[in-house]
Scaffold this active site. Structure first.
Site, PDB file in Angstrom:
ATOM      1  N   GLY A  56     -63.458   5.041 -69.351  1.00  0.00           N
ATOM      2  CA  GLY A  56     -62.666   4.275 -70.307  1.00  0.00           C
ATOM      3  C   GLY A  56     -61.201   4.695 -70.343  1.00  0.00           C
ATOM      4  O   GLY A  56     -60.588   5.047 -69.324  1.00  0.00           O
ATOM      5  N   SER A  57     -60.637   4.697 -71.553  1.00  0.00           N
ATOM      6  CA  SER A  57     -59.192   4.895 -71.710  1.00  0.00           C
ATOM      7  C   SER A  57     -58.705   6.292 -71.346  1.00  0.00           C
ATOM      8  O   SER A  57     -57.498   6.522 -71.272  1.00  0.00           O
ATOM      9  CB  SER A  57     -58.781   4.582 -73.152  1.00  0.00           C
ATOM     10  N   THR A  58     -59.621   7.239 -71.128  1.00  0.00           N
ATOM     11  CA  THR A  58     -59.166   8.556 -70.697  1.00  0.00           C
ATOM     12  C   THR A  58     -58.556   8.497 -69.295  1.00  0.00           C
ATOM     13  O   THR A  58     -57.926   9.468 -68.856  1.00  0.00           O
ATOM     14  CB  THR A  58     -60.324   9.569 -70.697  1.00  0.00           C
ATOM     15  N   MET A  59     -58.697   7.375 -68.582  1.00  0.00           N
ATOM     16  CA  MET A  59     -58.100   7.206 -67.264  1.00  0.00           C
ATOM     17  C   MET A  59     -56.658   6.720 -67.333  1.00  0.00           C
ATOM     18  O   MET A  59     -55.930   6.794 -66.338  1.00  0.00           O
ATOM     19  CB  MET A  59     -58.923   6.222 -66.423  1.00  0.00           C
ATOM     20  N   SER A  61     -53.399   2.648 -76.862  1.00  0.00           N
ATOM     21  CA  SER A  61     -54.485   2.438 -75.898  1.00  0.00           C
ATOM     22  C   SER A  61     -54.603   0.966 -75.524  1.00  0.00           C
ATOM     23  O   SER A  61     -55.683   0.355 -75.588  1.00  0.00           O
ATOM     24  CB  SER A  61     -55.816   2.947 -76.469  1.00  0.00           C
TER      25      SER A  61
END
Length: 578
Positions: free
Chosen positions: A291-294, A348
């Protein structure tokens, strides 16, 4: 008639006498030869029936944490075995033997009866020396003992997934016990003993080979941090009704894994009711879409391209973007029509990240993710470790580029995720991960330009400290950086995603004055009080990072100036007097 035949054929009689004489002479000669000239043969045959070679057990090497705290130790135990044939002559003692062994008499008697023709059978393994001696004191014919070693794990369930365990024969079966089995395993010795025909020991003759203990192993794990991470992760799962979770903490400079915990866990000292699912080291085995950790890595690729700088803006209105039959949406409402690159990370924004990705291309993002280790083995050699999947396309379409940029369409493990963030924290230099303590500075490689990595550090600090940032991840007294993520869980066996099933993620590092610790938290399927990464996983990051920085005596870098502290103290005193 016989005498007549002997008289008629005297040569036959003489032949028989000669043959008998030769046979007697041969026997006499063989007796003399064996007793006088070739006496080693008889001695060897006698030794084969009385001299035995017995193994001398060797204990496995000690496993400790980085500070010398024991994580796996070997303790002497007694194993009782029996000669089934000899036991048949002592049937009247079977009930007393069953009671001493703690076994049900009827079942025990049936077992012995079925083993009447066996010369070796285990009665019970792993007794304490005192328990074993109490059974031997019964002096039941045919019952004997063997000295062995059994593994004990002082930290129990806290380090179970890292250390693993050994089987009944003291061979590594999981975790470090398996991956370092050759290093830890000892080499048994040998000794010669004299026994009678019933197998009773008469005399200890000599040691023909000394036992060699296994080598000690010092892990990179800090047991203090392991306990801290274990407690906070467990509390988070209870608070949010989650199914499972993982937390990994890495030393940014050395690549050492300081803590690695998973829930659910198990007690390696008592595995009678062990559930197979509890044995999984989810941090290394479970793969998921991050997810958004990328987004920080996709943003790093944009900065590296030279086409973008942090102050550049992107139009994100109206919060959605149509690509063919796919619609990209922002989960939260953003401030205004445009966002700069830092704003895209703070809010995000999937739309903003996708538009940046369209400009630099999917290949640039793929290369960045590959450089920090996604889709590759970490080199830890841990049993069952997964490498995940980083897709590569000859022609990157918009949908594939967009989904990759905000963390879908690829799969990673928690250990890979923390490794990538440790690389960002280390000014773009990637260091090999290690489960063993590192005594010298390891080699590293510059995979992200230093200026890009430092810029990204500042942007990720704002993700936490900005007014709309992930304030639950803040650490009192320290500046930290990080990014939350919330990923839908893919369906098993079918295409698409499971309804109302999410993973809550957070990855970050600190302190910002000189980053030392990187951390990744994955919480699987929280079922109450929310599921967003900033709500579920960020507080775990805050509490564990706060405790870890203090336990490691890392100086705070976000304390208020002395003048403000004095003014606050004076105000408190005046308020108290009033």
């Amino acid at each position: 008639m016989t005498g007549l035949e002997g008289a008629l054929y005297p040569w036959r009689f003489r032949l028989v006498l000669a043959l008998l004489g030769l046979m007697v002479a041969a026997i006499v000669w063989r007796i003399v030869d064996l007793h006088v000239f070739d006496h080693d043969f008889l001695q060897g045959q006698g030794d084969a029936r009385s001299v035995r070679t017995m193994p001398i057990p060797a204990h496995r090497g000690l496993v400790t944490d980085r500070n010398g705290e024991p994580l796996a130790v070997s303790t002497p135990v007694t194993t009782l075995w029996a000669n089934g044939k000899e036991l048949q002559a002592a049937r009247d003692q079977w009930p007393a033997l069953a009671a001493a062994l703690g076994q049900e008499p009827k079942a025990f008697s049936e077992r012995l009866a079925q083993s009447a023709d066996r010369e070796f059978m285990y009665l019970v393994r792993g007794l304490t020396p005192e328990q074993g001696q109490s059974v031997l004191d019964l002096k039941v014919p045919g019952v004997y003992s063997i000295e062995e070693f059994r593994r004990f794990y002082p930290a129990g369930e806290v380090t179970a997934h890292v250390v693993g365990f050994t089987d009944v024969d003291d061979r590594g079966r999981e975790g470090v016990e398996l991956s370092f089995d050759q290093w830890l395993a000892g080499v048994p010795g040998k000794r010669q003993v004299l026994k009678d025909r019933r197998g009773h020991l008469i005399r200890d003759l000599q040691v023909t080979r000394n036992a060699k203990a296994g080598k000690a192993l010092s892990l990179s794990i800090d047991l203090r941090l392991q306990y801290l991470a274990h407690r906070e992760l467990r509390n988070a799962l209870v608070e949010f009704g989650a199914k499972a979770g993982s937390l990994v903490m890495v030393d940014v400079k050395t690549g050492e894994i300081l803590a690695m915990v998973n829930q659910p866990t198990y007690n390696p000292n008592n595995r009678r009711n062990l559930q197979p699912a509890a044995m999984r080291n989810r941090a290394m085995i479970d793969v998921f879409e991050p997810g958004s950790t990328m987004k920080p890595l996709s943003m790093s690729a944009a900065l590296q391209s030279g086409r973008w700088k942090p102050s550049d803006t992107v139009d994100v209105w109206p919060g959605s973007l149509q690509i063919g039959r796919y619609t990209i949406k922002d989960v939260s409402k953003t401030e205004g029509r445009t966002l700069d690159l830092t704003g895209i990370l703070i809010n995000s924004s999937n739309v903003g990240m996708s538009k940046v990705a369209f400009d630099i291309g999917g290949e640039a993002i793929h290369d960045m993710m590959q450089k920090v280790g996604f889709g590759q083995d970490t080199g830890l050699g841990f049993p069952g470790e997964r490498v995940g999947n980083l897709p590569s396309h000859r022609d990157w379409k918009q949908a594939e580029t967009a989904t990759l940029s905000y963390g879908y369409g690829l799969s990673v493990t928690a250990i890979q995720l923390v490794h990538a963030y440790a690389t960002l924290a280390n000014n773009g230099r990637i260091v090999p991960l290690s489960l063993a303590r590192v005594d010298r500075t390891p080699d590293s490689a510059q995979v992200i330009p230093e200026d890009v990595a430092k810029t990204m550090q500042g942007m990720l600090q704002q993700v936490i400290e900005a007014p709309r940032g992930v304030y639950r991840a803040q650490v009192p007294g320290y500046h930290v950086a990080g990014k939350s993520g919330t990923a839908r869980k893919a369906s098993v066996g079918t295409k698409g995603y499971t309804e109302n099933a999410y993973r809550s993620l957070f990855a970050g590092f600190g302190p910002m004055s000189n980053p030392r610790i990187a951390m990744a938290i994955v919480i699987d399927e929280p079922s109450k009080s929310g599921y967003f990464g900033g709500l579920v996983s960020a507080p775990v990051f805050s509490r564990v990072m706060s405790g870890a920085l203090r336990l490691m005596n890392i100086a705070p870098d976000n304390l208020p100036p002395p003048t403000e502290v004095q003014a606050a103290d004076a105000k408190t005193v005046q308020g108290g007097r009033g």
